[in-house]
Write an enzyme that holds these catalytic residues in place. Structure first.
Site, PDB file in Angstrom:
ATOM      1  CB  ALA A   9      -0.989   0.134   1.144  1.00 46.12           C
ATOM      2  CG  HIS A  49       5.594 -12.041 -12.355  1.00 48.44           C
ATOM      3  ND1 HIS A  49       4.500 -11.532 -11.941  1.00 48.44           N
ATOM      4  CD2 HIS A  49       6.508 -11.724 -11.151  1.00 48.44           C
ATOM      5  CE1 HIS A  49       4.383 -10.979 -10.632  1.00 48.44           C
ATOM      6  NE2 HIS A  49       5.602 -11.229 -10.300  1.00 48.44           N
ATOM      7  CE  LYS A  66      13.848  -4.609 -10.131  1.00 52.39           C
ATOM      8  NZ  LYS A  66      13.192  -6.043 -10.030  1.00 52.39           N
TER       9      LYS A  66
END
Length: 485
Positions: free
Chosen positions: A19, A244, A346
């Site tokens: 959140a 994914h 990454k």
């Protein structure tokens, strides 16, 4: 995104990491752009005894931390006034009665549209009891559209996913269940479909006659870190491949949809054609790895992390391949790999490696869909070397940097929340897709259970992964492509 949306959002897990890192900044950007109307309100719930004022401070800080822009503090404060907090115990019926009363009050106060969005950013073990209480207390009987968004993981295997789905169907119709895979909300993933759709010449070669193989890579340089307790119950197969990777591959391999409504049937059909793995195919086509201590001692071994068993067989790396013998692909290999603590950095890419007419090319012709950290399509083609006779030389055609830098891609959660408000499930995972994803992942897990425990660790942290992954592709006369970003 050109239609303004309005309604009531109930966020379960309002104090959580997701959140604060993603959801509040994404909602703020929707609000800034005018896509989220002034006529909205959000009720945040969690077990913590927060006040509305403290909740507003959390929201503002999350926005400033995300944007790194202190000048937004005032407008972020105005935005936070649309947020209200209720302490909630998922098992207590009376807490949902208070929630219902608050929803009805805010609907009148803000004159919202009759859209109610329930975002379950909570432990999957609480999905069933939360949806049960939403029905039991009559919340979802309030006139209007009631839609529920669920974070992964959706189950831990096919059987548990089916059980959870049946429980949710008691409260919500399938058309009102929105299962998030945030990769599907990435504009760079949607660009795979768009590029095929917009360019007939591109789609004309998107088959086994021209494409030698595909490589889908989700590389992470970060180690597991403080998430050891969670990760040891999951592993790379369930954390990255089951969701994914298979979703990205479905955009790559599906037949081209005739319309947006045709997207899910095409993805579902493709996933059904991916064969389940048996013991023999897992032994020859799947590689699993777990990192040990970095060579320079800068990263501890995975098994040394807090919450991880000292003899853990949980994989932090998985690579593999499969073939699909349909008319389009007829045996074209699909290679995939993902891992933690990798030296390659990454990045997420899809490499479509083309067949070559000559065997003298050092680098194959290929098209690279860059999903992260950049965005766009790179094309690497062999041309005549200057002053080199007819020797081939690879030339890279890259996206226009100025255009990319001037057009910041929308955060995937912005797009997904917006589509859920609209009642558009295009970018969410259907039950039929999820069922096939679990079938494939379960077949690998079941085979692993029949094998002796792996000899972990089998690669040092901050290296390229286990040697067996290199052997997997090189035994086919191919090699992994490692772009530098």
């Amino acid at each position: 995104m050109d239609q303004q949306v309005s309604g009531i959002i109930v966020l379960f897990g309002a104090s959580g990491d997701l959140a604060q890192r993603k959801l509040y900044p994404s909602l703020f950007h929707l609000y800034q752009q005018g896509w989220l109307s002034q006529r909205f309100a959000l009720i945040g719930t969690s077990r913590r005894p927060w006040t509305d004022e403290h909740y507003h401070e959390i929201i503002v800080e999350s926005i400033i931390n995300y944007t790194k822009d202190e000048s937004l503090r005032a407008v972020a404060g105005e935005f936070a006034q649309h947020f209200y907090y209720i302490s909630n115990d998922a098992s207590q019926t009376e807490d949902y009665i208070l929630l219902k009363d608050k929803m009805l009050d805010l609907q009148k106060q803000y004159q919202t549209d009759k859209n109610f969005l329930y975002y379950l950013s909570i432990a999957p073990s609480l999905f069933e009891i939360t949806s049960h209480h939403l029905k039991k207390t009559g919340i979802i009987d309030i006139p209007g559209n009631h839609r529920v968004i669920l974070e992964k993981p959706f189950g831990v295997d096919l059987a548990s996913a089916q059980s959870l789905n049946q429980a949710l169907n008691i409260s919500f119709a399938e058309s009102d269940i929105y299962r998030i895979d945030h990769y599907v909300g990435k504009e760079s993933v949607l660009n795979i479909w768009a590029t095929r759709q917009y360019n007939p010449f591109f789609e004309a070669i998107w088959n086994h006659n021209y494409i030698d193989h595909f490589q889908v890579t989700l590389s992470e340089d970060l180690p597991v870190g403080s998430r050891g307790g969670y990760y040891d119950q999951t592993g790379a197969l369930l954390d990255m491949f089951q969701n994914h990777i298979l979703q990205v591959i479905s955009f790559v391999g599906m037949d081209l949809p005739n319309s947006q409504d045709d997207l899910h049937p095409k993805k579902e059909a493709f996933l059904r054609e991916i064969p389940s793995f048996d013991l023999e195919s897992v032994q020859t086509n799947i590689v699993r790895g777990q990192y040990g201590q970095a060579k320079d001692g800068s990263e501890p071994a995975y098994r040394d992390l807090e919450g991880v068993s000292e003899d853990s067989s949980t994989e932090t790396f998985v690579a593999g391949k499969f073939r699909i013998n349909n008319d389009r692909w007829q045996g074209t290999p699909f290679y995939f790999r993902t891992g933690k603590a990798l030296s390659s950095g990454k990045y997420t890419t899809v490499e479509a490696v083309l067949k070559d007419n000559l065997s003298t090319c050092d680098s194959p012709n290929r098209m690279t869909f860059v999903i992260t950290p950049e965005y766009g399509l790179e094309v690497s083609m062999n041309q005549k070397a200057f002053k080199g006779g007819f020797k081939p030389q690879t030339m890279r055609m890259l996206p226009d940097k100025e255009i990319l830098e001037s057009r910041v891609a929308s955060e995937s959660y912005e797009i997904l929340i917006y589509y859920a408000f609209l009642g558009n499930q295009m970018l969410f995972t259907t039950w039929e897709e999820l069922k096939e994803q679990w079938r494939i992942a379960d077949s690998i897990k079941d085979a692993w259970l029949q094998l002796d425990p792996p000899a972990f660790p089998n690669y040092p942290a901050m290296t390229k992964g286990p040697e067996a992954a290199k052997d997997l592709i090189e035994s086919d006369g191919r090699r992994w492509i490692n772009p530098q970003y």
